[in-house]
Scaffold this active site. Structure first.
Site, PDB file in Angstrom:
ATOM      1  N   HIS A  18      -8.213  -6.005  -4.012  1.00 56.16           N
ATOM      2  CA  HIS A  18      -8.854  -7.311  -4.073  1.00 56.16           C
ATOM      3  C   HIS A  18      -9.291  -7.650  -5.495  1.00 56.16           C
ATOM      4  O   HIS A  18      -9.231  -8.819  -5.902  1.00 56.16           O
ATOM      5  CB  HIS A  18     -10.038  -7.359  -3.116  1.00 56.16           C
ATOM      6  CG  HIS A  18      -9.628  -7.254  -1.678  1.00 56.16           C
ATOM      7  ND1 HIS A  18     -10.528  -7.051  -0.649  1.00 56.16           N
ATOM      8  CD2 HIS A  18      -8.405  -7.307  -1.089  1.00 56.16           C
ATOM      9  CE1 HIS A  18      -9.875  -6.999   0.500  1.00 56.16           C
ATOM     10  NE2 HIS A  18      -8.592  -7.151   0.254  1.00 56.16           N
ATOM     11  N   ALA A  31      -8.842  -1.126  -0.796  1.00 54.77           N
ATOM     12  CA  ALA A  31      -8.993  -2.579  -0.658  1.00 54.77           C
ATOM     13  C   ALA A  31      -9.802  -3.153  -1.812  1.00 54.77           C
ATOM     14  O   ALA A  31      -9.511  -4.251  -2.297  1.00 54.77           O
ATOM     15  CB  ALA A  31      -9.637  -2.925   0.676  1.00 54.77           C
ATOM     16  N   PHE A  70       0.835  -1.208   0.000  1.00 54.45           N
ATOM     17  CA  PHE A  70       0.000   0.000   0.000  1.00 54.45           C
ATOM     18  C   PHE A  70       0.869   1.257   0.000  1.00 54.45           C
ATOM     19  O   PHE A  70       1.865   1.342   0.728  1.00 54.45           O
ATOM     20  CB  PHE A  70      -0.879   0.042   1.250  1.00 54.45           C
ATOM     21  CG  PHE A  70      -2.159  -0.752   1.134  1.00 54.45           C
ATOM     22  CD1 PHE A  70      -3.206  -0.306   0.351  1.00 54.45           C
ATOM     23  CD2 PHE A  70      -2.303  -1.937   1.818  1.00 54.45           C
ATOM     24  CE1 PHE A  70      -4.383  -1.023   0.253  1.00 54.45           C
ATOM     25  CE2 PHE A  70      -3.473  -2.675   1.729  1.00 54.45           C
ATOM     26  CZ  PHE A  70      -4.530  -2.218   0.948  1.00 54.45           C
ATOM     27  N   GLY A 122       1.111  -5.692   0.804  1.00 59.17           N
ATOM     28  CA  GLY A 122       0.295  -5.990  -0.360  1.00 59.17           C
ATOM     29  C   GLY A 122       1.086  -6.499  -1.542  1.00 59.17           C
ATOM     30  O   GLY A 122       0.559  -7.233  -2.381  1.00 59.17           O
ATOM     31  N   GLU A 173       1.589   7.087   1.543  1.00 58.26           N
ATOM     32  CA  GLU A 173       1.588   8.528   1.319  1.00 58.26           C
ATOM     33  C   GLU A 173       0.236   9.019   0.818  1.00 58.26           C
ATOM     34  O   GLU A 173      -0.059  10.220   0.887  1.00 58.26           O
ATOM     35  CB  GLU A 173       2.689   8.912   0.335  1.00 58.26           C
ATOM     36  CG  GLU A 173       4.093   8.728   0.894  1.00 58.26           C
ATOM     37  CD  GLU A 173       5.167   9.201  -0.068  1.00 58.26           C
ATOM     38  OE1 GLU A 173       4.806   9.742  -1.140  1.00 58.26           O
ATOM     39  OE2 GLU A 173       6.358   9.036   0.247  1.00 58.26           O
ATOM     40  N   ASP A 192      -4.002  -8.216   5.141  1.00 56.43           N
ATOM     41  CA  ASP A 192      -4.932  -8.049   4.024  1.00 56.43           C
ATOM     42  C   ASP A 192      -4.300  -8.647   2.772  1.00 56.43           C
ATOM     43  O   ASP A 192      -3.357  -9.431   2.852  1.00 56.43           O
ATOM     44  CB  ASP A 192      -5.235  -6.549   3.847  1.00 56.43           C
ATOM     45  CG  ASP A 192      -6.371  -6.288   2.876  1.00 56.43           C
ATOM     46  OD1 ASP A 192      -7.345  -7.073   2.859  1.00 56.43           O
ATOM     47  OD2 ASP A 192      -6.294  -5.296   2.128  1.00 56.43           O
ATOM     48  N   TRP A 230       2.117  -5.693   7.809  1.00 56.01           N
ATOM     49  CA  TRP A 230       0.891  -5.077   8.300  1.00 56.01           C
ATOM     50  C   TRP A 230       0.975  -4.763   9.796  1.00 56.01           C
ATOM     51  O   TRP A 230       0.571  -3.692  10.240  1.00 56.01           O
ATOM     52  CB  TRP A 230      -0.310  -5.997   8.019  1.00 56.01           C
ATOM     53  CG  TRP A 230      -0.591  -6.158   6.568  1.00 56.01           C
ATOM     54  CD1 TRP A 230      -1.153  -5.237   5.728  1.00 56.01           C
ATOM     55  CD2 TRP A 230      -0.318  -7.314   5.752  1.00 56.01           C
ATOM     56  NE1 TRP A 230      -1.246  -5.739   4.460  1.00 56.01           N
ATOM     57  CE2 TRP A 230      -0.751  -7.013   4.441  1.00 56.01           C
ATOM     58  CE3 TRP A 230       0.220  -8.564   6.022  1.00 56.01           C
ATOM     59  CZ2 TRP A 230      -0.642  -7.912   3.390  1.00 56.01           C
ATOM     60  CZ3 TRP A 230       0.344  -9.467   4.984  1.00 56.01           C
ATOM     61  CH2 TRP A 230      -0.084  -9.142   3.673  1.00 56.01           C
TER      62      TRP A 230
END
Length: 276
Positions: A93, A89, A68, A117, A71, A148, A140
């Site tokens: 996904h 998300a 992810f 991610g 910023e 995630d 995470w």
């Protein structure tokens, strides 16, 4: 018209292989909203492109992806931050779902660190290879959010329950050799050999019958969570579909005439059966 520098990915086509390359090296190829949407749109196009037999996911520069793009997180109230993550998300996904469902083989070519991610996207690919300098970090826990990017789906299936729990709870970094030992990657290559080996594997995937590869993907993805009876019934449905394809008639004729002996995809039954 947008210049190439305005894009966060680049799609390259060679020998039936499409390479989606993340092109934000100054940001460690962090997944911006734009990068995710461009990747999703590229996958949609490649899905219907009959000239493409395999898809490679990789990063430009020294990092695969830092996950992810923090910023982009707004500095506002919690409700605004939650709305941002809900939208990101959805993008993330959707990309992962396409990597899993697209009826073409996908190869993660992990050229450096795969974080958060970025790790999740590599797990969603059918195969993964990395350089000997690649590292893998869930991340995470260290940035204060729950895991995630399909990690709760793929990690237990790939590394097992105990290792998945250990990795996510301790948030430690895996080096390339340990990632190979755990099954996170299929192969580890030296920095010098990495690109040539990625190209070789991708060409082999692209040269194989794509419709059969799609059926394999479907059964492996779905079969792991099905009852035996349901799994085998879906397998026979795929068999019936595959033997109705012109490819099967061609292969059967080749096998019967023994022309397949020289094929790269051949099975030498005399050797397998000890000449009997």
């Amino acid at each position: 018209m947008s210049s190439n520098s305005d894009h966060h990915i680049r799609v390259e086509h060679t020998d039936g292989v499409a390479t989606i390359r993340f092109t934000r090296p100054s940001k460690h190829n962090a997944a911006s909203g734009q990068l995710l949407l461009e990747t999703l749109e590229a996958l949609y196009r490649l899905e219907s492109d009959d000239s493409v037999g395999a898809i490679v996911l990789t990063g430009e520069g020294a990092v695969f992806s830092a996950g992810f793009d923090l910023e982009e997180v707004p500095m506002g109230p919690a409700s605004e931050i939650q709305s941002h993550f809900r939208l990101k998300a959805l993008y993330y996904h959707a990309v992962i779902h396409m990597l899993a469902r697209i009826e073409k083989p996908t190869l993660a070519a992990i050229n450096g660190p795969a974080v958060g991610g970025g790790l999740g996207m590599s797990l969603a690919c059918d195969l993964a290879v990395c350089t000997d300098r690649a590292t893998f970090l869930p991340a995470w826990m260290s940035i204060g959010i729950a895991n995630d990017a399909s990690s709760s789906f793929y990690l237990p299936r790939i590394v097992g329950y105990r290792r998945a729990m250990e990795w996510l709870l301790t948030n430690r970094t895996l080096a390339a050799d340990e990632a190979y030992e755990w099954g996170v990657v299929n192969r580890v290559f030296s920095e010098a050999d990495f690109q040539s080996r990625v190209d070789e594997i991708a060409r082999q995937l692209a040269a194989a019958p794509t419709h059969l590869q799609g059926l394999v993907k479907n059964r492996i993805q779905e079969g792991s969570s099905e009852a035996l009876e349901s799994c085998t019934e879906h397998e026979v449905q795929n068999v019936i579909a595959s033997v109705g394809h012109p490819h099967f008639a061609e292969r059967l004729a080749m096998f019967r005439s023994k022309e397949m002996r020289s094929s790269a995809l051949a099975v030498d039954l005399d050797a397998v059966c000890g000449g009997q």
